[in-house]
Design a protein around this motif. Structure first.
Motif, PDB file in Angstrom:
ATOM      1  N   VAL A 100       0.900  -1.141   0.098  1.00 28.67           N
ATOM      2  CA  VAL A 100      -0.093   0.055  -0.113  1.00 28.67           C
ATOM      3  C   VAL A 100       0.745   1.241  -0.111  1.00 28.67           C
ATOM      4  O   VAL A 100       0.450   2.471  -0.306  1.00 28.67           O
ATOM      5  CB  VAL A 100      -1.032   0.118   1.061  1.00 28.67           C
ATOM      6  CG1 VAL A 100      -2.140  -0.992   1.033  1.00 28.67           C
ATOM      7  CG2 VAL A 100      -0.277  -0.094   2.634  1.00 28.67           C
ATOM      8  N   THR A 101       2.136   1.002   0.261  1.00 29.65           N
ATOM      9  CA  THR A 101       3.058   2.225   0.267  1.00 29.65           C
ATOM     10  C   THR A 101       3.648   2.590  -1.022  1.00 29.65           C
ATOM     11  O   THR A 101       4.309   3.519  -1.314  1.00 29.65           O
ATOM     12  CB  THR A 101       4.201   2.295   1.127  1.00 29.65           C
ATOM     13  OG1 THR A 101       4.877   1.158   1.070  1.00 29.65           O
ATOM     14  CG2 THR A 101       3.484   2.129   2.604  1.00 29.65           C
ATOM     15  N   ASP A 102       3.521   1.708  -1.896  1.00 36.59           N
ATOM     16  CA  ASP A 102       3.817   1.912  -3.596  1.00 36.59           C
ATOM     17  C   ASP A 102       3.157   2.981  -4.048  1.00 36.59           C
ATOM     18  O   ASP A 102       1.951   3.222  -3.761  1.00 36.59           O
ATOM     19  CB  ASP A 102       3.267   0.423  -4.052  1.00 36.59           C
ATOM     20  CG  ASP A 102       4.042   0.254  -5.261  1.00 36.59           C
ATOM     21  OD1 ASP A 102       3.732  -0.536  -6.142  1.00 36.59           O
ATOM     22  OD2 ASP A 102       4.906   1.284  -5.760  1.00 36.59           O
ATOM     23  N   THR A 103       3.710   3.718  -4.913  1.00 35.50           N
ATOM     24  CA  THR A 103       2.949   4.734  -5.807  1.00 35.50           C
ATOM     25  C   THR A 103       1.815   4.033  -6.524  1.00 35.50           C
ATOM     26  O   THR A 103       1.934   2.727  -7.042  1.00 35.50           O
ATOM     27  CB  THR A 103       3.993   5.142  -6.682  1.00 35.50           C
ATOM     28  OG1 THR A 103       5.227   5.884  -6.083  1.00 35.50           O
ATOM     29  CG2 THR A 103       3.356   6.355  -7.863  1.00 35.50           C
ATOM     30  N   GLN A 104       0.762   4.679  -6.357  1.00 32.96           N
ATOM     31  CA  GLN A 104      -0.552   4.050  -6.963  1.00 32.96           C
ATOM     32  C   GLN A 104      -0.873   4.797  -8.259  1.00 32.96           C
ATOM     33  O   GLN A 104      -0.903   5.970  -8.179  1.00 32.96           O
ATOM     34  CB  GLN A 104      -1.735   4.331  -6.162  1.00 32.96           C
ATOM     35  CG  GLN A 104      -1.451   3.352  -4.822  1.00 32.96           C
ATOM     36  CD  GLN A 104      -2.592   3.334  -3.818  1.00 32.96           C
ATOM     37  OE1 GLN A 104      -3.701   3.799  -4.397  1.00 32.96           O
ATOM     38  NE2 GLN A 104      -2.458   2.828  -2.690  1.00 32.96           N
ATOM     39  N   PHE A 106      -3.592   5.739 -11.006  1.00 32.17           N
ATOM     40  CA  PHE A 106      -5.033   5.765 -11.000  1.00 32.17           C
ATOM     41  C   PHE A 106      -5.546   5.721 -12.232  1.00 32.17           C
ATOM     42  O   PHE A 106      -5.161   6.254 -13.192  1.00 32.17           O
ATOM     43  CB  PHE A 106      -5.726   7.043 -10.399  1.00 32.17           C
ATOM     44  CG  PHE A 106      -5.928   6.895  -8.741  1.00 32.17           C
ATOM     45  CD1 PHE A 106      -4.369   7.108  -8.162  1.00 32.17           C
ATOM     46  CD2 PHE A 106      -6.824   6.458  -7.997  1.00 32.17           C
ATOM     47  CE1 PHE A 106      -4.333   6.994  -6.580  1.00 32.17           C
ATOM     48  CE2 PHE A 106      -6.947   6.514  -6.713  1.00 32.17           C
ATOM     49  CZ  PHE A 106      -5.547   6.741  -5.957  1.00 32.17           C
ATOM     50  N   GLY A 107      -6.935   4.777 -12.621  1.00 32.39           N
ATOM     51  CA  GLY A 107      -7.532   5.075 -13.884  1.00 32.39           C
ATOM     52  C   GLY A 107      -8.338   6.207 -13.858  1.00 32.39           C
ATOM     53  O   GLY A 107      -8.301   6.973 -12.972  1.00 32.39           O
TER      54      GLY A 107
ATOM     55  N   ASN B  31       4.919   6.693   6.003  1.00 35.43           N
ATOM     56  CA  ASN B  31       5.553   7.377   5.034  1.00 35.43           C
ATOM     57  C   ASN B  31       4.051   8.140   4.694  1.00 35.43           C
ATOM     58  O   ASN B  31       3.052   7.944   4.732  1.00 35.43           O
ATOM     59  CB  ASN B  31       5.789   6.390   3.658  1.00 35.43           C
ATOM     60  CG  ASN B  31       4.480   6.026   3.033  1.00 35.43           C
ATOM     61  OD1 ASN B  31       3.931   6.359   1.922  1.00 35.43           O
ATOM     62  ND2 ASN B  31       4.266   4.598   3.514  1.00 35.43           N
ATOM     63  N   GLN B  33       2.214  10.229   1.111  1.00 37.69           N
ATOM     64  CA  GLN B  33       2.288  10.565  -0.277  1.00 37.69           C
ATOM     65  C   GLN B  33       1.227  11.525  -0.588  1.00 37.69           C
ATOM     66  O   GLN B  33       0.536  12.125   0.061  1.00 37.69           O
ATOM     67  CB  GLN B  33       1.955   9.374  -0.989  1.00 37.69           C
ATOM     68  CG  GLN B  33       2.501   7.875  -0.902  1.00 37.69           C
ATOM     69  CD  GLN B  33       2.116   6.807  -1.792  1.00 37.69           C
ATOM     70  OE1 GLN B  33       1.290   6.842  -2.513  1.00 37.69           O
ATOM     71  NE2 GLN B  33       2.410   5.507  -1.264  1.00 37.69           N
ATOM     72  N   TYR B  35      -0.922  13.591  -3.860  1.00 38.25           N
ATOM     73  CA  TYR B  35      -1.710  13.243  -5.078  1.00 38.25           C
ATOM     74  C   TYR B  35      -2.347  14.497  -5.561  1.00 38.25           C
ATOM     75  O   TYR B  35      -2.601  15.325  -4.723  1.00 38.25           O
ATOM     76  CB  TYR B  35      -2.469  12.272  -5.193  1.00 38.25           C
ATOM     77  CG  TYR B  35      -2.006  10.764  -4.849  1.00 38.25           C
ATOM     78  CD1 TYR B  35      -1.653  10.314  -3.758  1.00 38.25           C
ATOM     79  CD2 TYR B  35      -1.731   9.959  -5.945  1.00 38.25           C
ATOM     80  CE1 TYR B  35      -1.014   9.141  -3.701  1.00 38.25           C
ATOM     81  CE2 TYR B  35      -1.279   8.673  -6.190  1.00 38.25           C
ATOM     82  CZ  TYR B  35      -1.164   8.199  -4.741  1.00 38.25           C
ATOM     83  OH  TYR B  35      -0.284   7.004  -4.567  1.00 38.25           O
ATOM     84  N   HIS B  42      -8.374  12.224 -12.412  1.00 35.29           N
ATOM     85  CA  HIS B  42      -8.145  11.378 -11.374  1.00 35.29           C
ATOM     86  C   HIS B  42      -6.799  11.551 -10.872  1.00 35.29           C
ATOM     87  O   HIS B  42      -6.188  12.387 -11.235  1.00 35.29           O
ATOM     88  CB  HIS B  42      -7.931   9.969 -12.072  1.00 35.29           C
ATOM     89  CG  HIS B  42      -6.867   9.764 -13.241  1.00 35.29           C
ATOM     90  ND1 HIS B  42      -7.072  10.320 -14.538  1.00 35.29           N
ATOM     91  CD2 HIS B  42      -5.617   9.339 -13.128  1.00 35.29           C
ATOM     92  CE1 HIS B  42      -5.826   9.989 -15.120  1.00 35.29           C
ATOM     93  NE2 HIS B  42      -4.921   9.669 -14.482  1.00 35.29           N
ATOM     94  N   PRO B  43      -6.964  10.949  -9.635  1.00 31.81           N
ATOM     95  CA  PRO B  43      -5.628  11.399  -8.731  1.00 31.81           C
ATOM     96  C   PRO B  43      -4.128  11.025  -9.349  1.00 31.81           C
ATOM     97  O   PRO B  43      -4.149   9.810 -10.106  1.00 31.81           O
ATOM     98  CB  PRO B  43      -5.689  10.572  -7.350  1.00 31.81           C
ATOM     99  CG  PRO B  43      -7.324  10.460  -7.265  1.00 31.81           C
ATOM    100  CD  PRO B  43      -7.673  10.335  -8.705  1.00 31.81           C
ATOM    101  N   GLN B  48       6.357  10.875  -2.661  1.00 31.08           N
ATOM    102  CA  GLN B  48       6.194  10.434  -1.397  1.00 31.08           C
ATOM    103  C   GLN B  48       7.441  10.681  -0.535  1.00 31.08           C
ATOM    104  O   GLN B  48       8.676  10.864  -0.891  1.00 31.08           O
ATOM    105  CB  GLN B  48       6.364   8.661  -1.690  1.00 31.08           C
ATOM    106  CG  GLN B  48       6.305   7.790  -0.272  1.00 31.08           C
ATOM    107  CD  GLN B  48       6.436   6.577  -0.758  1.00 31.08           C
ATOM    108  OE1 GLN B  48       5.386   5.889  -0.479  1.00 31.08           O
ATOM    109  NE2 GLN B  48       7.423   5.747  -1.532  1.00 31.08           N
TER     110      GLN B  48
END
Lengths: 115, 112
Positions: A100-104, A106-107, B31, B33, B35, B42-43, B48
């Motif tokens: 979950v700390t990974d860069t996400q 988004f679609g 951590n 992040q 956005y 979208h975000p 980070q």
């Protein structure tokens, strides 16, 4: 460039109908997240998968919502039966390394309207 | 459960003015992040922060992570119309549920 795709982009349906939203994560990403965004609640995490296995779906109303990953290239979010309060934008996001700390990424989202 | 609060909810500035949004967590974070979501979009991941007291810069954007790892800020110097959007922070608690919790976001509008 690689991106997360979601279908449909817009969905209008009547209360009680089944709704299925689809997401194709970025190729090679092994984590998939489903979020719901509303003005009142903001961005809420509904569920997430790692290597296709569900890790957390505590944010999802279990009685009507279900999320699956039939294969590594497809994630689905289903609502049955749908209700007006489900109206929101549903985002799928994917991550590369599996946390979950990974860069996400988004679609574009599915805008759902339940009448 | 873990809560992440952002203030202000809305901010309107004149182009060229500075802008700051603040993020506070109810629990210590591993951590944080940030956005950005453009209107109708979208975000999109910005950055980070992981270390206590960390400061990172991206052109006119400066991000800080508090010493106690419970708060963070985003500062934009000399805003431009392209900065319009909603800025979200998202953090994962060191202890407890392993998930990223998003703040409510700060919506920035700019008068050209």
């Amino acid at each position: 460039d690689a991106r997360v795709t979601q279908t449909p982009r817009d969905k209008v349906t009547e209360m009680g109908q089944e709704v299925t939203m689809r997401c194709q994560p970025i190729l090679g990403h092994n984590t998939v997240f489903w979020y719901r965004q509303t003005m009142m609640q903001g961005l809420e995490l509904l569920a997430y998968f790692r290597n296709r296995a569900p890790l957390d779906d505590s944010g999802m109303p279990k009685d009507r919502f279900s999320a699956e990953m039939p294969d590594a290239t497809l994630a689905t979010l289903k609502i049955q039966p749908s209700e007006p309060r489900d109206s929101a934008v549903y985002f799928c996001a994917s991550g590369l390394t599996g946390g979950v700390t990974d860069t996400q990424y988004f679609g574009p989202g599915t805008r759902l309207t339940v009448l | 459960g873990q809560q992440v609060m952002q203030i202000p909810q809305y901010q309107h500035v004149q182009e060229g003015e500075d802008f700051t949004t603040y993020c506070n967590s109810s629990t210590t974070l591993s951590n944080i992040q940030w956005y950005k979501q453009r209107p109708g979009g979208h975000p999109v991941f910005l950055i980070q922060l992981v270390k206590s007291g960390e400061v990172k810069k991206q052109k006119r954007l400066t991000f800080q992570f508090g010493e106690a790892k419970k708060n963070s800020s985003l500062h934009i110097t000399a805003t431009q119309t392209t900065d319009v959007g909603t800025y979200f922070c998202a953090g994962q608690a060191i202890q407890g549920a392993q998930k990223l919790v998003f703040g409510q976001g700060t919506r920035l509008t700019i008068n050209p």
